[in-house]
Structure formats: structure tokens, C-alpha cells
Design an enzyme around this catalytic site. Sequence first.
Site, mmCIF file in Angstrom:
data_model
loop_
_atom_site.group_PDB
_atom_site.id
_atom_site.type_symbol
_atom_site.label_atom_id
_atom_site.label_comp_id
_atom_site.label_asym_id
_atom_site.label_seq_id
_atom_site.Cartn_x
_atom_site.Cartn_y
_atom_site.Cartn_z
ATOM 1 N N GLU A 178 17.948 -17.856 -7.570
ATOM 2 C CA GLU A 178 17.491 -16.524 -7.987
ATOM 3 C C GLU A 178 16.934 -16.570 -9.423
ATOM 4 O O GLU A 178 15.930 -15.916 -9.727
ATOM 5 C CB GLU A 178 18.656 -15.530 -7.862
ATOM 6 C CG GLU A 178 18.408 -14.133 -8.403
ATOM 7 C CD GLU A 178 17.275 -13.360 -7.727
ATOM 8 O OE1 GLU A 178 16.683 -13.872 -6.765
ATOM 9 O OE2 GLU A 178 16.946 -12.265 -8.216
ATOM 10 N N ARG B 125 5.010 -0.269 -6.128
ATOM 11 C CA ARG B 125 5.050 -1.062 -4.892
ATOM 12 C C ARG B 125 4.095 -2.247 -4.937
ATOM 13 O O ARG B 125 4.195 -3.143 -4.113
ATOM 14 C CB ARG B 125 4.688 -0.172 -3.702
ATOM 15 C CG ARG B 125 5.664 0.957 -3.492
ATOM 16 C CD ARG B 125 5.138 1.929 -2.468
ATOM 17 N NE ARG B 125 5.002 1.282 -1.173
ATOM 18 C CZ ARG B 125 5.955 1.241 -0.260
ATOM 19 N NH1 ARG B 125 7.114 1.795 -0.489
ATOM 20 N NH2 ARG B 125 5.762 0.646 0.895
ATOM 21 N N ASN C 63 -1.796 2.421 5.854
ATOM 22 C CA ASN C 63 -0.927 1.288 5.497
ATOM 23 C C ASN C 63 -0.673 0.480 6.767
ATOM 24 O O ASN C 63 -0.508 1.069 7.832
ATOM 25 C CB ASN C 63 0.438 1.766 5.000
ATOM 26 C CG ASN C 63 0.371 2.382 3.624
ATOM 27 O OD1 ASN C 63 -0.678 2.395 3.002
ATOM 28 N ND2 ASN C 63 1.507 2.891 3.157
ATOM 29 N N GLY C 64 -0.576 -0.855 6.624
ATOM 30 C CA GLY C 64 -0.277 -1.673 7.799
ATOM 31 C C GLY C 64 -1.461 -2.552 8.160
ATOM 32 O O GLY C 64 -2.415 -2.684 7.380
ATOM 33 N N LYS D 251 13.191 -15.475 -10.382
ATOM 34 C CA LYS D 251 12.902 -14.438 -11.394
ATOM 35 C C LYS D 251 11.921 -14.977 -12.421
ATOM 36 O O LYS D 251 10.961 -14.304 -12.776
ATOM 37 C CB LYS D 251 14.180 -13.990 -12.129
ATOM 38 C CG LYS D 251 15.139 -13.114 -11.392
ATOM 39 C CD LYS D 251 14.739 -11.665 -11.260
ATOM 40 C CE LYS D 251 13.932 -11.441 -10.028
ATOM 41 N NZ LYS D 251 14.560 -11.249 -8.780
ATOM 42 N N HIS E 282 18.376 -37.232 -6.143
ATOM 43 C CA HIS E 282 17.584 -37.547 -4.948
ATOM 44 C C HIS E 282 16.132 -37.106 -5.087
ATOM 45 O O HIS E 282 15.450 -36.925 -4.085
ATOM 46 C CB HIS E 282 18.219 -36.894 -3.711
ATOM 47 C CG HIS E 282 19.596 -37.404 -3.431
ATOM 48 N ND1 HIS E 282 19.829 -38.711 -3.064
ATOM 49 C CD2 HIS E 282 20.808 -36.811 -3.520
ATOM 50 C CE1 HIS E 282 21.136 -38.887 -2.910
ATOM 51 N NE2 HIS E 282 21.749 -37.752 -3.181
ATOM 52 N N GLU F 170 8.368 -15.429 -10.909
ATOM 53 C CA GLU F 170 7.740 -14.154 -10.534
ATOM 54 C C GLU F 170 7.107 -13.444 -11.722
ATOM 55 O O GLU F 170 6.013 -12.908 -11.620
ATOM 56 C CB GLU F 170 8.804 -13.180 -9.998
ATOM 57 C CG GLU F 170 9.157 -13.312 -8.566
ATOM 58 C CD GLU F 170 10.158 -12.236 -8.136
ATOM 59 O OE1 GLU F 170 9.862 -11.533 -7.181
ATOM 60 O OE2 GLU F 170 11.239 -12.105 -8.756
ATOM 61 N N CYS G 271 0.813 -1.211 0.000
ATOM 62 C CA CYS G 271 0.000 0.000 0.000
ATOM 63 C C CYS G 271 0.852 1.269 0.000
ATOM 64 O O CYS G 271 1.968 1.283 0.523
ATOM 65 C CB CYS G 271 -0.874 0.024 1.240
ATOM 66 S SG CYS G 271 -1.840 -1.460 1.449
ATOM 67 N N TRP H 140 -3.141 -2.779 -1.403
ATOM 68 C CA TRP H 140 -2.810 -4.176 -1.710
ATOM 69 C C TRP H 140 -3.581 -4.988 -0.677
ATOM 70 O O TRP H 140 -3.285 -4.925 0.520
ATOM 71 C CB TRP H 140 -1.304 -4.385 -1.582
ATOM 72 C CG TRP H 140 -0.779 -5.670 -2.111
ATOM 73 C CD1 TRP H 140 -0.411 -5.926 -3.406
ATOM 74 C CD2 TRP H 140 -0.501 -6.868 -1.369
ATOM 75 N NE1 TRP H 140 0.068 -7.208 -3.511
ATOM 76 C CE2 TRP H 140 0.016 -7.812 -2.287
ATOM 77 C CE3 TRP H 140 -0.650 -7.243 -0.046
ATOM 78 C CZ2 TRP H 140 0.387 -9.096 -1.904
ATOM 79 C CZ3 TRP H 140 -0.284 -8.521 0.343
ATOM 80 C CH2 TRP H 140 0.226 -9.432 -0.588
ATOM 81 N N LYS I 95 6.243 -4.874 -4.185
ATOM 82 C CA LYS I 95 7.668 -4.541 -4.128
ATOM 83 C C LYS I 95 8.177 -4.570 -2.689
ATOM 84 O O LYS I 95 9.229 -5.113 -2.408
ATOM 85 C CB LYS I 95 7.866 -3.148 -4.746
ATOM 86 C CG LYS I 95 9.308 -2.664 -4.776
ATOM 87 C CD LYS I 95 10.079 -3.406 -5.812
ATOM 88 C CE LYS I 95 11.549 -3.055 -5.845
ATOM 89 N NZ LYS I 95 12.332 -4.157 -6.448
HETATM 90 C C1 G6P Z 1 9.367 -8.691 -2.171
HETATM 91 C C2 G6P Z 1 9.939 -8.220 -3.497
HETATM 92 C C3 G6P Z 1 11.263 -8.930 -3.767
HETATM 93 C C4 G6P Z 1 12.216 -8.726 -2.606
HETATM 94 C C5 G6P Z 1 11.595 -9.127 -1.262
HETATM 95 C C6 G6P Z 1 12.444 -8.660 -0.091
HETATM 96 O O1 G6P Z 1 9.010 -10.028 -2.270
HETATM 97 O O2 G6P Z 1 9.032 -8.469 -4.544
HETATM 98 O O3 G6P Z 1 11.839 -8.418 -4.950
HETATM 99 O O4 G6P Z 1 13.373 -9.480 -2.814
HETATM 100 O O5 G6P Z 1 10.315 -8.513 -1.115
HETATM 101 O O6 G6P Z 1 12.449 -7.263 -0.080
HETATM 102 P P1 G6P Z 1 13.568 -6.358 0.537
HETATM 103 O O7 G6P Z 1 13.120 -4.947 0.250
HETATM 104 O O8 G6P Z 1 13.571 -6.653 2.017
HETATM 105 O O9 G6P Z 1 14.861 -6.692 -0.095
#
Ligand code: G6P
Length: 610
Positions: A483, A27, A99-100, A487, A506, A490, A2, A74, A605
Amino acid sequence: MCGIVGAIADRDVVPVLIEGLKRLEYRGYDSAGIAIVAEEAVRRVRRTGRVAEMEAAAGAEDFHASLGIGHTRWATHGGVTEGNAHPHISHGELALVHNGIIENHEQQRERLLALGYTFESQTDTEVIAHLIHHYQSQGHDLLVALQHAVKELDGAYAIAVISKRDPQRMVCARMGCPLLVGLGEGENFVASDVSAIVSATRRVIFLEEGDTAELTREQVRVFDASGAEIPRDVHVSDVSLASLELGPYRHFMQKEIHEQPRAIADTIEAIIDRNSFVSAMFGENAEDIFRDIEAVQILACGTSYYAGLTARYWIEAIAGLPCAVDIASEYRYRQVVANPKQLIVTISQSGETLDTMEALKYAKSLGQQRTLSICNVPESAIPRASELVFYTRAGAEIGVASTKAFTTQLVALFVLTCTLAKLHGRLDAEQEAEMLEALRHLPGSVQHALNLEPQIVAWSERFAPKQHALFLGRGVHYPIALEGALKLKEISYIHAEAYPAGELKHGPLALVDAAMPVVVIAPNDKLLEKVKSNIQEVRARGGEMFVFTDQDSHFSESEGVHVIRTPRHVGVLSPIVHAIPVQLLAYHAALARGTDVDKPRNLAKSVTVE
Ligand code: G6P
């Protein structure tokens, strides 16, 4: 997640609110709204979907005012509906954005129902609007009513409130979620993120936990948790507008992938200038703390966690210190055996991920006071709660899928490793010079990896129709496989899993057939021959291999084995270079599938809820 923006001015603030919400879109959100006080009435427009749809509705309804608040939501409590979108209004008089999460919202709801309030939404937020209205109705002014109300809330909040009873001001409060006040000339602002107001002002006050504030056009007053007025420092934000604009790129993710040579060069600039790993770069007391520690504990989420997993290999091999890496949301609820001689390292791009923040607080509560934050956002909550800080200089990262933040985190962790190694007698002058030389060449090596894009585009077209993919790596490249899989899933929504290549037999080998592409990160390191054997295990089952390797690995193409060569082996920094092709593969696979690359479904984000 949010986002909040609010403004009080002599001009029409609606365009300011809309622009602010657009800058907060990155975000992640699923509905948006604004509320204004105009002609002694509170008016509101909300829409599910994009800010642009809400903007069109506000235009159609002729929204203009000099006082207003806006929000991108969100969904957590209550589905994605217009009725659950913010702002929430109490009695047609008071509008609020939040927010929160309010943990005691059910008890508050019962109480407010008994007081005669009715509820229109399923959110936890609506109780705050009614609670403030309740105190206002008892004769308190808007600020005092807010201060009374927040005392009764359990949980996390950043709140901005306007009221038609008090049209000359806006009030706000913060606990557990970021909120800042922007100072203009004859106008003032609130925002959850400086990017929302940066085109109006760069002068900001970051509110502290428990603060409330009152904004008029001419003045901002901040009060601490006890209600006493308190001066807070004014900061001048250096967020560049260019980093918030797309420029010639199609997506922020593409732009940010290509910014990596510059982001890395900026992050290492001070080290290269000094030609030395100097502990002072982490903070005043860093040398004493670094000398004294006996182990490292890394805490992070998502991509930042994978940066931590990579660093473990470096910290153990180069600095000779035991290193544990935990997912923050797991660590915070585990019965941890504390070690006060351990350096707690949090990694967070945003500096506001709730689980990482809570894991840090938990670590400290166990008597582990030596804390270091690696973060990309100055003055955010996690570095502020840490004794030592290293800021990556990636610039604002807008794409939800982290790219340049990841590689600059890796650079920061490598610098940490070398600094610890030096202080613990594991890095002599000659070795230090070698590490510095490797860092100096890194932006160039990353650029060479970016130049592989056309070959990766060709691969991505073969990936796009697939349902599943497997990523393999070994040693320090295993986290890069993780990673790469993250990616891909996502942003392209292709189901992808990563395994250490030695673990293949395994379990995951059972999944391999001609329909399952297998990506292998296989540079020329000491595990290369082992990886080659693992590749044979896949080939023997008809799996199609896509191998990223470096120039000197002598890997040859054969039927079902495709090879892309990154530049010459860059030694210990190889995982950073190999992060690039997996980012490009995910980006182009997503493009080919036509997904919303910068705003993938259901993701945010900055994750400021549990
Ligand atoms: C969310 C984002 C990721 C990020 C993660 C941790 O899931 O979409 O891209 O890696 O949060 O966020 P931070 O800001 O703590 O690195």
C-alpha cells in the site's frame, strides 16, 4: 470516473450544474461540458481540462436555462478532445450525457450511418443520442424513444437526456452504472453521485438496474425494465457537506489522512457500545451464515485489495478459516473451483467498481451465495447485490488516493475476523475482551502516528528527487508495504515496488544502490529479527534505509539507516497504525514534487469501466 448531473427547475439551473460538476471532480475526469434547452434551442459548451475552464466559457456565452445536463468525462473510447466530450447532440435537437461503455456501439454506428446519421466523435456514446433521436423522429415521445433505444444497447450505462422538442422534461436510464434522482420542491435532479446535488436536495431515489425515469418540475415517474411504472423508495442522504469541503486543509488527501482517528472511532462505535462482536452488525442472517461457512474468499481492486491481503493473515490466524484473496479483475475471468461453503467478501470504498461487481456476480453464478460487502457508500451497487453488508463510516472520501477508506476497511475486516472467530469457537470471553480493548485504543494510536508528520516531512524531502523506491515488509505488514508503494507511485509518480523482505535476495536486491531508497515496515513482531537480517543485506549493498518501527523494537539509527518510531507496539492492529506513516510519506513527497495530489494524472476515484 465520468459524472452526471442534470436539473429541471423554475430557476436558472446552470449554477446548479456547475456546482454539481465541481463536486464530481474528485472522481477523476479529463473534460467537462453542459447542455441546456433555452428558447427552444439546444446549446452546449464543452472544454478539455478543468470544470473551471468550462464554467468560464459558459459565463462568456451567457448560458442560462431552467433545463440542463452536465458531464465530466474520463476518456475511454476516443481521445481527450472537445469533440469527444459530453454532452453529445443529435440533429441539433437532443442532448445526452452517458457514463459507462456501450459494447455494441460499432454495430449501432453502422446501422445509424445507413439511416443517414453522421458522427462527430469517436465515442461509443454518440450512437445513443442518434438512436433516441431516431425513435423520436418516428413519432415517439422522449421517454418512449429512450425506452426503445436502451433495449438495443449492450453494455453499461447511466444516461440523462434533454430535447428541444420536449422542453418540459428530462429523461434518464440506468444499467450497470449508478444513477439517482433528487427530489426538490418544484424542481428535480439527476446525478450519478449524491454529492453532486446534495446542496439542492437530500431526498433521493436510487434507480434500479433497467429503470428509466421521467422528470418534470413537479413530478418524477420511474419505470422498471418492462416499462411498467413502479414506486421506488425515497432515501434521505446523510452525506455531510463538511465531508465534501476542504476546510482548512490544502488537499482532500491531507484532510482525509487526518480524519482517520475519527473515521475509525465512528466505524467501531456500535461494537464499542455493545462491548461485543455481534454478527447482527453484518445483517439479519449473518449468524447462521457465519456459523456455516468453512472458508473465506475476498475480492477487491487497488487499495481495497491490499486491505483484503492484510485480512488474510488475521482470518487464518485468529478465526482459523482458510482465506483466499483475489484481484477482482483476475478472479472474474478465471476458472474458479467453487465452494458454496465459502463466504464471498467484496471490499470496495465506492461500492461501484465494475470489476469487483462483476467478480461478485461471477462468484454467485457459481453457486456461492453467501456474500458480504464491506463498503463506504450506502446504497451503492455492490452492497445492494450482497446478502450481508458492513458499512465503514469513513465519510465521503474525495482524494483519489484512498486513505481513511483503507484504514476503516481494515477495521471492518478485523471486526469480521473476531466475529467469525467467536462463532467458530476460536475466541473465548477473555480474548474477546482483549480484542475489544485493542480496538478501543486504536483511534488514539493512529493519532500518535499522525503526530510523526514533521519527521516524515523531513524524510519526504530526501525522497522527492528520487526516481525509484523499494518498500519491504513481512507477514501482516507486507500488504502495508504494498500500500505504501502504491500511494507513492499514485500521487508522486515515483516508481515504487513492494516486496516481502524475505524475497529480496531472489531479485530486487539487484536494483539496490545508493540511488534507491528502501522503506521498511518493521514493527516489533515475531518476524522482526528476520527483517533486521534483510536490512543488513540492503546496507551491505550501499542502499539507504528508511525504517518505520515501533517504540519497543530496539532498532537503532546508524549510517544509512534512518528510523522513525511509531507508538508502542499495538499488537494485532499494528498494520493499521503503520498505514499512517506511509500515507504521510507519499503525501509529502508528492507535495515536494508539486503534483496534483487529489487528482493524479490518468487515475480515477471510482473505476466503472473494465
Ligand atoms: C481506484 C481508486 C483506488 C481504489 C480502487 C478500488 O483505483 O483510485 O483508490 O482503491 O479504485 O476502488 P473501490 O471503490 O472498489 O475500493
